[in-house]
Design a protein around this motif. Structure first.
Motif, mmCIF file in Angstrom:
data_model
loop_
_atom_site.group_PDB
_atom_site.id
_atom_site.type_symbol
_atom_site.label_atom_id
_atom_site.label_comp_id
_atom_site.label_asym_id
_atom_site.label_seq_id
_atom_site.Cartn_x
_atom_site.Cartn_y
_atom_site.Cartn_z
ATOM 1 N N PHE A 17 48.353 55.113 75.852
ATOM 2 C CA PHE A 17 48.790 55.896 74.704
ATOM 3 C C PHE A 17 50.239 55.571 74.359
ATOM 4 C CE2 PHE A 17 50.306 60.188 73.027
ATOM 5 C CZ PHE A 17 49.938 59.884 71.719
ATOM 6 N N GLU A 18 51.077 55.337 75.375
ATOM 7 C CA GLU A 18 52.473 55.001 75.101
ATOM 8 C C GLU A 18 52.579 53.673 74.357
ATOM 9 O OE1 GLU A 18 56.725 54.413 77.466
ATOM 10 O OE2 GLU A 18 55.082 55.527 78.394
ATOM 11 N N GLN A 19 51.807 52.672 74.773
ATOM 12 C CA GLN A 19 51.813 51.396 74.067
ATOM 13 C C GLN A 19 51.304 51.558 72.634
ATOM 14 O OE1 GLN A 19 49.332 49.160 76.721
ATOM 15 N NE2 GLN A 19 51.010 48.571 78.088
ATOM 16 N N LEU A 20 50.254 52.354 72.477
ATOM 17 C CA LEU A 20 49.706 52.622 71.150
ATOM 18 C C LEU A 20 50.734 53.332 70.278
ATOM 19 C CD1 LEU A 20 47.208 52.756 69.211
ATOM 20 C CD2 LEU A 20 46.683 54.958 70.272
ATOM 21 N N ALA A 21 51.437 54.318 70.847
ATOM 22 C CA ALA A 21 52.417 55.084 70.091
ATOM 23 C C ALA A 21 53.549 54.187 69.594
ATOM 24 C CB ALA A 21 52.978 56.213 70.957
ATOM 25 N N HIS A 22 54.029 53.293 70.452
ATOM 26 C CA HIS A 22 55.046 52.329 70.034
ATOM 27 C C HIS A 22 54.559 51.541 68.822
ATOM 28 C CE1 HIS A 22 58.453 52.076 72.873
ATOM 29 N NE2 HIS A 22 57.622 52.584 73.761
ATOM 30 N N ARG A 23 53.336 51.020 68.924
ATOM 31 C CA ARG A 23 52.828 50.145 67.865
ATOM 32 C C ARG A 23 52.659 50.891 66.544
ATOM 33 N NH1 ARG A 23 53.338 45.592 65.542
ATOM 34 N NH2 ARG A 23 51.494 44.273 65.235
ATOM 35 N N LEU A 24 52.302 52.164 66.607
ATOM 36 C CA LEU A 24 52.105 52.942 65.386
ATOM 37 C C LEU A 24 53.389 53.079 64.570
ATOM 38 C CD1 LEU A 24 49.784 55.769 66.763
ATOM 39 C CD2 LEU A 24 49.140 54.029 65.074
ATOM 40 N N THR A 25 54.559 52.953 65.219
ATOM 41 C CA THR A 25 55.826 53.096 64.498
ATOM 42 C C THR A 25 56.246 51.809 63.798
ATOM 43 O OG1 THR A 25 57.276 52.444 66.343
ATOM 44 C CG2 THR A 25 56.592 54.755 66.237
ATOM 45 N N THR A 26 55.471 50.724 63.944
ATOM 46 C CA THR A 26 55.903 49.408 63.466
ATOM 47 C C THR A 26 55.153 48.928 62.229
ATOM 48 O OG1 THR A 26 54.311 48.146 64.815
ATOM 49 C CG2 THR A 26 56.393 48.778 65.865
ATOM 50 N N LEU A 27 54.283 49.751 61.658
ATOM 51 C CA LEU A 27 53.361 49.277 60.628
ATOM 52 C C LEU A 27 54.010 49.302 59.239
ATOM 53 C CD1 LEU A 27 50.089 50.991 61.905
ATOM 54 C CD2 LEU A 27 50.982 48.711 62.417
ATOM 55 N N GLY A 28 55.016 48.446 59.054
ATOM 56 C CA GLY A 28 55.778 48.440 57.812
ATOM 57 C C GLY A 28 55.655 47.178 56.998
ATOM 58 N N ARG A 29 54.620 46.380 57.229
ATOM 59 C CA ARG A 29 54.474 45.122 56.488
ATOM 60 C C ARG A 29 54.293 45.420 54.995
ATOM 61 N NH1 ARG A 29 49.999 40.930 58.522
ATOM 62 N NH2 ARG A 29 51.639 40.439 60.047
ATOM 63 N N VAL A 30 55.052 44.722 54.148
ATOM 64 C CA VAL A 30 54.969 44.918 52.702
ATOM 65 C C VAL A 30 53.556 44.609 52.228
ATOM 66 C CG1 VAL A 30 55.805 44.136 50.461
ATOM 67 C CG2 VAL A 30 57.410 44.399 52.360
ATOM 68 N N GLY A 31 52.961 45.555 51.498
ATOM 69 C CA GLY A 31 51.603 45.398 51.000
ATOM 70 C C GLY A 31 50.533 45.794 51.988
ATOM 71 N N GLU A 32 50.906 46.005 53.243
ATOM 72 C CA GLU A 32 49.937 46.399 54.283
ATOM 73 C C GLU A 32 50.553 47.444 55.197
ATOM 74 O OE1 GLU A 32 47.232 43.218 56.094
ATOM 75 O OE2 GLU A 32 48.989 42.047 55.505
ATOM 76 N N ARG A 33 51.041 48.519 54.609
ATOM 77 C CA ARG A 33 51.696 49.536 55.432
ATOM 78 C C ARG A 33 50.676 50.520 55.992
ATOM 79 N NH1 ARG A 33 56.098 48.999 51.690
ATOM 80 N NH2 ARG A 33 57.939 48.288 52.845
ATOM 81 N N GLY A 34 50.936 50.953 57.226
ATOM 82 C CA GLY A 34 50.170 52.041 57.804
ATOM 83 C C GLY A 34 50.886 53.357 57.564
ATOM 84 N N LEU A 35 50.370 54.429 58.150
ATOM 85 C CA LEU A 35 51.057 55.712 58.061
ATOM 86 C C LEU A 35 52.410 55.608 58.767
ATOM 87 C CD1 LEU A 35 48.213 58.311 58.762
ATOM 88 C CD2 LEU A 35 49.214 57.677 56.564
ATOM 89 N N PRO A 36 53.457 56.254 58.222
ATOM 90 C CA PRO A 36 54.791 56.162 58.827
ATOM 91 C C PRO A 36 54.953 57.138 60.000
ATOM 92 C CG PRO A 36 54.903 57.428 56.793
ATOM 93 C CD PRO A 36 53.475 56.960 56.913
ATOM 94 N N PHE A 37 54.620 56.689 61.184
ATOM 95 C CA PHE A 37 54.704 57.515 62.389
ATOM 96 C C PHE A 37 56.085 57.428 63.027
ATOM 97 C CE2 PHE A 37 50.090 56.912 62.276
ATOM 98 C CZ PHE A 37 49.625 58.161 62.659
ATOM 99 N N PHE A 38 56.456 58.493 63.740
ATOM 100 C CA PHE A 38 57.531 58.414 64.723
ATOM 101 C C PHE A 38 56.899 58.575 66.097
ATOM 102 C CE2 PHE A 38 57.214 63.051 64.360
ATOM 103 C CZ PHE A 38 57.353 63.464 65.678
ATOM 104 N N MET A 39 57.615 58.183 67.145
ATOM 105 C CA MET A 39 57.163 58.439 68.502
ATOM 106 C C MET A 39 58.358 58.783 69.374
ATOM 107 S SD MET A 39 57.985 56.156 71.250
ATOM 108 C CE MET A 39 56.540 56.151 72.282
#
Length: 455
Positions: A289-311
């Motif tokens: 879960f910690e590795q997953l949480a880190h990755r969720l904060t990085t999804l900022g690719r232009v045109g392919e953004r994920g939800l803006p998470f903090f961890m």
């Protein structure tokens, strides 16, 4: 160096308010759609060169004003600085700061520079951890060059069709002539991983669980194959000492490793297809879960953004040992202390359970957040809780939010530690807020330990 996108939502909002325009009216003058302007104002789309030219021609806009805005982090950057206890008696609200930034952006930048350089007033000024974290925040924890390189490496390794650990082991053997060896705890009592070039081995502790073994192998591969990209990014950051640079580079190697285990495109598609179902994502990518949480904060690719998470990661004393805001602008990664009403603390007593909660943060903008926490074990069974969160208005599509009301009246009010929180009638309060004047009533006693005013 990768090209950084320019986000200027606050600047556009200030111009629109100054001109007394609706979003539709301003969008018409910029020759864009109102929905696109809304995305720009919310920093979900960068400011394009064409829109910049329209701003210059239609509103006599000086692009140099953006330099001041970027250097202080916009209105949120000013709010964070004004939360300092030295200003607590002034009761300056967000609206006043917004007006200040709109009227005098360069004066605001000068104030921020003086504040940040007030070394005697803050032990953080020379703290390498703080310097490294600020460098990460300037990139919003998204490093497109590393994502692209890791995705290419993952395609080369065919990670989608092979066991990750086997694929990484074979890569190290074939390309770098390094074998992987698992060693007993008594031989590596204080190490997770060691590179022994004499024996041509990557040595791992037997105490590592499979997901930690894979991550360590991925980090080792990053150090061997992504050094040019990492050093290029680090060269663009301004550090006062080498320790901060090394911490920043260590983060970048870990970033590449996570991007290798969870390649950007495939990971984002899995997030969207499963509605960010954390248990499913853990198993699909064989990560913690910690590795997953880190990755969720990085999804900022232009045109392919994920939800803006903090961890964030907390220990049982409520201390933060990790925190990444990503693109979320969340106040919950900037605490003076941890609030006991935030149910991240409950996760320690219920190991393995998902603790989902809707919270409203006193005095913050945005204030309403959906957070998910779970306990985790580190090296030698060190205990932590990892928490991720996203603005409540964006959480409706998440699997763990199903069945929960995301309307504000159901949210738990919390603060950023008692010293920063000015909510009255809180029975959990342990300290009065900084700058508050205590009030005493000899005729009676309240249910809360402190009664206070703002002056």
């Amino acid at each position: 160096m990768p090209e950084q996108s320019l986000y200027a939502g606050a600047a556009l909002r200030r111009i629109r308010r100054r001109e007394n325009l609706t979003q539709a009216a301003m969008a018409a003058r910029l020759a864009i759609s109102p929905s696109y302007l809304n995305l720009i104002e919310r920093n979900q789309r960068p400011l394009s060169a064409r829109v910049m030219m329209q701003l210059v021609s239609q509103f006599d806009f000086d692009p140099r004003a953006l330099e001041a805005d970027e250097s202080i982090g916009g209105i949120d950057g000013l709010v964070r600085r004004m939360a300092d206890e030295r200003f607590s008696d002034l009761a300056i609200d967000r609206e006043e700061l917004d007006e200040f930034l709109a009227a005098s952006p360069r004066v605001a930048s000068a104030f921020a520079r003086l504040f940040d350089n007030a070394a005697p007033a803050s032990a953080d000024a020379a703290d390498p951890l703080v310097e490294s974290r600020k460098a990460i925040e300037r990139w919003r924890n998204h490093f497109s060059e590393l994502d692209d390189a890791a995705e290419q490496t993952a395609d080369d390794l065919r990670l989608s069709r092979a066991d990750i650990g086997v694929a990484l082991t074979e890569r190290l053997r074939e390309r770098h002539q390094l074998s992987v060896r698992i060693l007993p705890r008594e031989i590596m009592p204080d190490l997770q991983r060691r590179l022994d070039l004499h024996a041509r081995q990557v040595q791992l502790s037997e105490m590592l669980p499979p997901h930690a073994r894979n991550f360590n192998l991925a980090v080792q591969l990053a150090e061997l194959e992504a050094r040019r990209e990492v050093e290029s990014i680090a060269a663009g950051a301004d550090f006062s000492e080498d320790t901060a640079r090394q911490l920043f580079q260590r983060h970048l190697y870990g970033y590449f490793a996570a991007a290798l285990l969870m390649p950007y495109g495939r990971f984002l598609r899995a997030c969207q297809q499963t509605n960010y179902d954390f248990p499913v994502l853990e198993r699909r990518f064989n990560v913690s879960f910690e590795q997953l949480a880190h990755r969720l904060t990085t999804l900022g690719r232009v045109g392919e953004r994920g939800l803006p998470f903090f961890m964030a990661r907390l220990d049982e004393a409520g201390q933060f040992s990790k925190r990444f805001a990503g693109a979320s602008n969340s106040p919950l990664v900037e605490p003076v202390g941890s609030c006991p009403l935030w149910n991240v603390h409950r996760a320690f007593a219920r190991p393995g359970e998902w603790q989902a909660q809707q919270v409203s943060v006193e005095g913050a903008q945005p204030s309403d957040w959906f957070t998910v926490a779970r306990s985790t074990s580190g090296a030698e069974n060190a205990r932590f809780v990892v928490v991720v969160g996203v603005e409540a208005r964006l959480a409706g599509e998440m699997a763990l939010a199903r069945g929960l009301s995301l309307s504000g009246d159901t949210f738990q009010p919390i603060g950023l530690g008692c010293r920063a929180c000015r909510r009255v009638h809180c029975t959990q309060r342990s300290l009065p807020p900084t700058g508050a004047s205590l009030r005493f009533d000899r005729a009676g006693r309240t249910n809360t330990p402190f009664s206070f005013g703002n002056g």
